[in-house]
Design an enzyme around this catalytic site. Sequence first.
Site, PDB file in Angstrom:
ATOM      1  N   HIS A 134       0.813  -1.235   0.000  1.00 37.98           N
ATOM      2  CA  HIS A 134       0.000   0.000   0.000  1.00 37.98           C
ATOM      3  C   HIS A 134       0.837   1.272   0.000  1.00 37.98           C
ATOM      4  O   HIS A 134       0.291   2.356  -0.147  1.00 37.98           O
ATOM      5  CB  HIS A 134      -0.934   0.047   1.216  1.00 37.98           C
ATOM      6  CG  HIS A 134      -1.974  -1.024   1.221  1.00 37.98           C
ATOM      7  ND1 HIS A 134      -2.810  -1.241   0.145  1.00 37.98           N
ATOM      8  CD2 HIS A 134      -2.313  -1.942   2.155  1.00 37.98           C
ATOM      9  CE1 HIS A 134      -3.625  -2.252   0.437  1.00 37.98           C
ATOM     10  NE2 HIS A 134      -3.336  -2.698   1.646  1.00 37.98           N
ATOM     11  N   HIS A 172      -6.293  -7.488   0.157  1.00 44.08           N
ATOM     12  CA  HIS A 172      -6.453  -6.074  -0.184  1.00 44.08           C
ATOM     13  C   HIS A 172      -5.811  -5.788  -1.537  1.00 44.08           C
ATOM     14  O   HIS A 172      -4.795  -6.382  -1.878  1.00 44.08           O
ATOM     15  CB  HIS A 172      -5.800  -5.190   0.883  1.00 44.08           C
ATOM     16  CG  HIS A 172      -6.359  -5.382   2.265  1.00 44.08           C
ATOM     17  ND1 HIS A 172      -5.888  -6.362   3.112  1.00 44.08           N
ATOM     18  CD2 HIS A 172      -7.339  -4.745   2.929  1.00 44.08           C
ATOM     19  CE1 HIS A 172      -6.574  -6.310   4.256  1.00 44.08           C
ATOM     20  NE2 HIS A 172      -7.469  -5.333   4.165  1.00 44.08           N
ATOM     21  N   TYR A 303      -3.319 -11.228   9.441  1.00 44.91           N
ATOM     22  CA  TYR A 303      -3.558 -10.665  10.762  1.00 44.91           C
ATOM     23  C   TYR A 303      -4.022 -11.711  11.771  1.00 44.91           C
ATOM     24  O   TYR A 303      -4.275 -11.393  12.919  1.00 44.91           O
ATOM     25  CB  TYR A 303      -4.519  -9.461  10.634  1.00 44.91           C
ATOM     26  CG  TYR A 303      -3.984  -8.514   9.592  1.00 44.91           C
ATOM     27  CD1 TYR A 303      -2.886  -7.701   9.878  1.00 44.91           C
ATOM     28  CD2 TYR A 303      -4.476  -8.510   8.285  1.00 44.91           C
ATOM     29  CE1 TYR A 303      -2.319  -6.887   8.908  1.00 44.91           C
ATOM     30  CE2 TYR A 303      -3.914  -7.698   7.303  1.00 44.91           C
ATOM     31  CZ  TYR A 303      -2.838  -6.893   7.621  1.00 44.91           C
ATOM     32  OH  TYR A 303      -2.265  -6.105   6.660  1.00 44.91           O
TER      33      TYR A 303
END
Lengths: 392, 214
Positions: A134, A172, A303
């Site tokens: 990101h 993502h 996560y």
Amino acid sequence: MKEEAAFIFSPEQLKYKFHQDHPFNQDRLSITNDLLFKIGALNPSTIIPARMATLDELLLVHDEDYVQAVVGASEGQFRSSYRTTYGIGTEDTPVFPQMHDAAAWLVGGTLEAVDQVFTNGYKHALNLGGGLHHGFRGKASGFCIYNDSSVAIEYIRKKYDARVLYIDTDAHHGDGVQWAFYNDPDVCTLSFHESGRFLFPGTGHVNERGHGEGLGYSFNVPFEAFTEDESWLLAYKAAIREVIAYFKPDVILTQNGADAHYYDPLTHLCGTMKMFQEIPKIAHELAHEYCDGKWIAVGGGGYDIWRVVPRAWSHLWLEMTEQTDKTFQSIPSSWISQWEKEAPVKLPEEWHDSEGIYPDIPRQKEIIEKNERMLLKALKPIFDKQNIYKNS
Amino acid sequence: MNLHHIMKKEVISADPTMPVYKAIELMDKNRIRHLPIIDENSYLIGIISDRDLRDVKPSIFENNNEKFHNLPVSKVMITDVITAMPDDFVEEAAHTMIENKISCLPVETDVKLEGIISETDLLHTLVRLTGANLPTSRLEVEVPNETGKLAEVSSIISDHQLNIQSALVYQSFETNEKKILVFRIQSLNMRPLLNTLKKKRYEVIWPVDLEMKV
């Protein structure tokens, strides 16, 4: 037998730590390494240390004022522009001491992986500390400060003049890498992710196809929320084969975020361990078929650091080193007893997830159909081109 | 948001003497469906659309086609052009376009052409208004249609130190007792915020939690 794959790691990479409660937790590297040691799949003495990326290397992609801001913040300075302009000091990427160094070590690990493949004769290399997809040229975003993959791709372009296929299987969208090479026809990005309608960063739409000379070299396959293994893997296998045959890269760089699993607390996909076994298998096959084996892999999101990441990333290393038979046995109890006191959940005893770890999904048929349509849309430019050749 | 923020400022236009066939070529080449006609002072004097041209074009069964193609555009253009001003609100312009059933609006100040907006520009604006073009997570909450609910939810977001990139408020499609709030929030990790909202018994429509309310 000469080792084909390099494992890159340095303890400095563990210092990329925002704070105790932050979901991005690099302890997962230690937990994964320990699992690999205990099954005898990795020998500590063969680990190749990472290095710290130099300023010049970071500037291959990142803006100078941004890097200066990160350095400033690492030294305890604060300006209000850090948060608004550079995304540092936000809830997602809070400031922590020596954050520049820690982030530069993650980048250096991926650069070391690149050099091992291009100059030291390894076919494959793995830096699980990387995959911070990101990070933008001039802004931190979504837990990522520097974008190791973007820097590594630019490094490959400049130093080795190779064409790179970047494949991102994090839940993502790999936005930072996509935008960094959006105009570049020598870098093709292919991202598989949960649809931006549901999940951060909201982009990764099928119509994001590149711009200018780079038009046609950016592919996105967004999935519906609650997509399961079968539908995900069908799209993955089809897309990756079509895109690699179309782009014909010299090297593959895969980002292996492990957050598309059902247990992951931040996403809404329903993958199981089967997915994380298949992902590297296909990448490995294609690297040999198209790139003389050249395959660099990095980590990424993930996560659930207890039930998902250690197994998923072990599958990746086992595939890379052709030791997948190690998963025919159960997870060693020595690993479980090493970590169970710290783990808030019951640690897995097997390499695969049993059926029924999540409830039946009533909309399943609709989800599968939507994903299939999305896949066809994503690949349409390739199919159109093929039809032109056929007809002429 | 005003029209001067979203309008195209480099307008492709024609002068009134341009022959119709050239105007058609110009529109095809630039893939546009409307061509404003301006005089030597950049004053807007008319507009032609691909539809207008189709309407006045002679049938292919007649043989005066060539005559038509060489007509100056001033002979076929529409002169009572509906226009907007640079400071008009975006929603006003959208409303004008719907009312008049037109798909483009020249933007002018004192008859001087300054820009143009099309349906596509308005769709881009919609994407921008929803904040979907920035790295964000989406939050959708259903609240009672009462004063202060937006303030309540946004102050909870603010307590979590999260930056809101965009916010939409609209009436529920099911009942006028409820309002829907849609936020685009600059954060990958929505869990702490969601826990607070749940604890305070807000009706979170998206994200659906892991109990799988599908």
